[in-house]
Enzyme design. Structure first.
Site, mmCIF file in Angstrom:
data_model
loop_
_atom_site.group_PDB
_atom_site.id
_atom_site.type_symbol
_atom_site.label_atom_id
_atom_site.label_comp_id
_atom_site.label_asym_id
_atom_site.label_seq_id
_atom_site.Cartn_x
_atom_site.Cartn_y
_atom_site.Cartn_z
ATOM 1 N N ALA A 272 -1.814 -10.863 3.318
ATOM 2 C CA ALA A 272 -0.602 -11.028 3.960
ATOM 3 C C ALA A 272 -1.113 -10.071 5.687
ATOM 4 O O ALA A 272 -0.879 -10.499 6.117
ATOM 5 C CB ALA A 272 -0.053 -10.251 3.515
ATOM 6 N N GLY B 73 -4.431 2.673 10.279
ATOM 7 C CA GLY B 73 -3.778 1.897 9.280
ATOM 8 C C GLY B 73 -4.550 -0.113 9.220
ATOM 9 O O GLY B 73 -5.238 0.040 10.733
ATOM 10 N N LEU C 117 -21.035 -5.778 11.656
ATOM 11 C CA LEU C 117 -21.700 -5.406 11.364
ATOM 12 C C LEU C 117 -21.042 -3.956 11.985
ATOM 13 O O LEU C 117 -21.946 -3.076 11.972
ATOM 14 C CB LEU C 117 -22.972 -5.459 11.539
ATOM 15 C CG LEU C 117 -23.727 -6.700 11.705
ATOM 16 C CD1 LEU C 117 -25.020 -6.908 12.709
ATOM 17 C CD2 LEU C 117 -23.999 -6.734 10.397
ATOM 18 N N ASP D 65 -10.829 -7.895 8.805
ATOM 19 C CA ASP D 65 -9.543 -8.775 8.324
ATOM 20 C C ASP D 65 -8.870 -8.955 9.583
ATOM 21 O O ASP D 65 -8.822 -10.196 10.539
ATOM 22 C CB ASP D 65 -7.666 -8.064 7.982
ATOM 23 C CG ASP D 65 -7.935 -7.849 6.605
ATOM 24 O OD1 ASP D 65 -8.977 -8.450 6.263
ATOM 25 O OD2 ASP D 65 -7.504 -6.719 6.302
ATOM 26 N N ASP E 164 0.504 -1.260 0.092
ATOM 27 C CA ASP E 164 -0.053 -0.067 -0.184
ATOM 28 C C ASP E 164 0.884 1.350 0.073
ATOM 29 O O ASP E 164 1.952 1.613 0.864
ATOM 30 C CB ASP E 164 -1.090 -0.098 1.021
ATOM 31 C CG ASP E 164 -1.798 -1.001 1.753
ATOM 32 O OD1 ASP E 164 -2.412 -1.473 0.410
ATOM 33 O OD2 ASP E 164 -2.588 -1.533 2.158
ATOM 34 N N GLY F 17 -21.594 -4.599 15.618
ATOM 35 C CA GLY F 17 -21.117 -6.120 15.730
ATOM 36 C C GLY F 17 -21.530 -6.808 14.739
ATOM 37 O O GLY F 17 -20.860 -6.818 13.696
HETATM 38 P P1 ADP Z 1 -15.261 -5.030 7.142
HETATM 39 O O1 ADP Z 1 -14.459 -3.481 7.606
HETATM 40 O O2 ADP Z 1 -15.168 -6.344 7.093
HETATM 41 O O3 ADP Z 1 -16.107 -4.147 6.864
HETATM 42 P P2 ADP Z 1 -16.518 -4.989 9.765
HETATM 43 O O4 ADP Z 1 -16.561 -2.962 9.508
HETATM 44 O O5 ADP Z 1 -18.093 -5.183 10.179
HETATM 45 O O6 ADP Z 1 -15.697 -5.127 8.857
HETATM 46 O O7 ADP Z 1 -15.555 -5.189 11.193
HETATM 47 C C1 ADP Z 1 -15.687 -6.462 11.622
HETATM 48 C C2 ADP Z 1 -15.474 -6.371 13.355
HETATM 49 O O8 ADP Z 1 -14.846 -5.187 13.994
HETATM 50 C C3 ADP Z 1 -16.733 -5.987 13.104
HETATM 51 O O9 ADP Z 1 -18.330 -6.947 13.523
HETATM 52 C C4 ADP Z 1 -17.187 -6.038 14.707
HETATM 53 O O10 ADP Z 1 -17.259 -6.528 15.322
HETATM 54 C C5 ADP Z 1 -15.692 -5.050 15.135
HETATM 55 N N1 ADP Z 1 -15.819 -3.346 15.411
HETATM 56 C C6 ADP Z 1 -14.912 -2.762 13.378
HETATM 57 N N2 ADP Z 1 -15.913 -1.230 13.815
HETATM 58 C C7 ADP Z 1 -15.476 -1.078 15.117
HETATM 59 C C8 ADP Z 1 -16.278 -0.065 16.284
HETATM 60 N N3 ADP Z 1 -15.826 0.748 15.021
HETATM 61 N N4 ADP Z 1 -16.225 -0.583 17.355
HETATM 62 C C9 ADP Z 1 -16.146 -1.785 17.840
HETATM 63 N N5 ADP Z 1 -16.372 -2.896 16.865
HETATM 64 C C10 ADP Z 1 -15.517 -2.952 15.535
#
Ligand code: ADP
Length: 327
Positions: free
Chosen positions: A48, A306, A231, A263, A19, A235
């Site tokens: 990675a 990051g 989500l 990830d 990146d 959660g």
């Molecule tokens: P992606 O990056 O693939 O879209 P998500 O944003 O859904 O994945 O994040 C993966 C997981 O990380 C979520 O299901 C949650 O448990 C945790 N997570 C993500 N953002 C937050 C946040 N702002 N506060 C607390 N937990 C988070």
């Protein structure tokens, strides 16, 4: 790679991307040149990132992927191996340069990304077959979809043959024009033990549904024993053996950058799944525990900017889980 008999053995197959993060005052329009700040290079790519996360979480992790025969490729290999990941399955390709992403970041944090998979597209089924031993020695094979589908399907087949569990993070979702289930080959879903997607990926793969629960049920119908939708700050929702969906709340954190949360979630879930599998404790409680590990790791990853630098260590995840247990 240090390894002991109790250590989970995770094989990650996926992308390796350098990146290049460039601060910009605003995004360039077509035909325009915008003067940017100094670029910074960070190792990345979902494969990675997840392999490094698995190693930090205490697993014996190995990576299967492809880099170019260039300085970026050597830097990526050194960074990944420096984290304790076994890179014997990483091939050096002469025909394509190492995958690169140019990430423009505007004031306020919004970003715009140009990603060139390059050498990642050279991960062929033949190269995967050369890694049969690495896949067979693992408890869990963890994959995403930033590399060619043919390689992913071949690896899933080898894993099934060897009794290695298949965890698929179906991100990004392939073009639906490729056929299959929303672009994901049906035969791949049929070989998948655990499918992990975020909300938009769930919608893209499941197609029109009334609500997320119906989407989870539809995805489970293609074969995965466990289907998980992450989500973000709301959660996780997941279903096991086509049962009623369960929810796990997000951990409360001061989020500064959600890059890498997905990830971290996927890697931590897979590590814990492998540990429960080895202990023959993959019952409803074991699966819930693995989801909680994922949610804790995902939350921790949002506290640091990051992706790879934000991947948490085992002690941090255990600490976060204890804090909410009150124990
Ligand atoms: P992606 O990056 O693939 O879209 P998500 O944003 O859904 O994945 O994040 C993966 C997981 O990380 C979520 O299901 C949650 O448990 C945790 N997570 C993500 N953002 C937050 C946040 N702002 N506060 C607390 N937990 C988070």
């Amino acid at each position: 790679m240090a390894s002991n008999p109790d250590q989970a053995r995770l094989c990650v197959l996926g992308s390796i991307i350098m990146d290049m993060v460039v601060p910009v005052p605003r995004f360039a329009r077509p035909g325009e040149t915008v003067l940017a700040g100094s670029p910074r290079r960070h190792p990345g790519g979902k494969g990675a990132n997840q392999a490094v996360a698995a190693a930090r979480l205490g697993a014996a992790a190995s990576l299967i992927g492809t880099v170019g025969d260039d300085a970026d490729g050597r830097a990526m290999m050194a960074a990944i191996a420096g984290e304790g990941v076994d890179v014997i399955g990483v091939a050096v390709d002469n025909a394509e340069p190492t995958g690169t992403a140019v990430v423009s970041v505007a004031p306020g944090g919004e970003n715009s990304i140009l990603a060139s998979a390059a050498a990642n597209l050279r991960l062929t089924p033949e190269r995967v077959r050369a890694c049969r031993g690495v896949i067979g020695a693992a408890d869990v094979l963890l994959m995403q979809l930033e590399v060619p589908l043919g390689a992913v399907v071949e690896a899933a087949r080898l894993a099934r043959e060897a009794g290695t569990a298949v965890v698929l993070n179906a991100a990004p979702v392939p073009e639906a024009g490729n056929g299959g289930v929303g672009g994901v080959p049906a035969e791949l879903l049929a070989m998948t033990d655990v499918l992990i997607v975020n909300e938009s990926e769930a919608a893209a793969i499941a197609g029109p549904v009334q609500d997320l629960n119906q989407g989870l049920a539809r995805l489970a119908g293609y074969g995965p024993r466990v289907v998980i939708a992450t989500l973000g700050e709301r959660g996780v929702r997941y279903s096991v053996d086509r049962g009623v969906a369960s929810e796990v709340e997000a951990f409360a954190v001061e989020a500064v950058d959600s890059t890498g949360a997905g990830d971290a979630f996927v890697a931590a879930f897979a590590v814990r799944w492998a540990e429960h599998q080895a202990a023959q404790a993959l019952d409803a409680m074991g699966i819930l525990d693995a989801v909680c590990w994922g949610a804790a790791a995902g939350a921790l990853a949002t506290r640091t900017a990051g992706a790879m630098p934000a991947m948490p260590r085992r002690g941090e995840v255990v600490g976060m889980l204890r804090r909410t247990d009150g124990g």
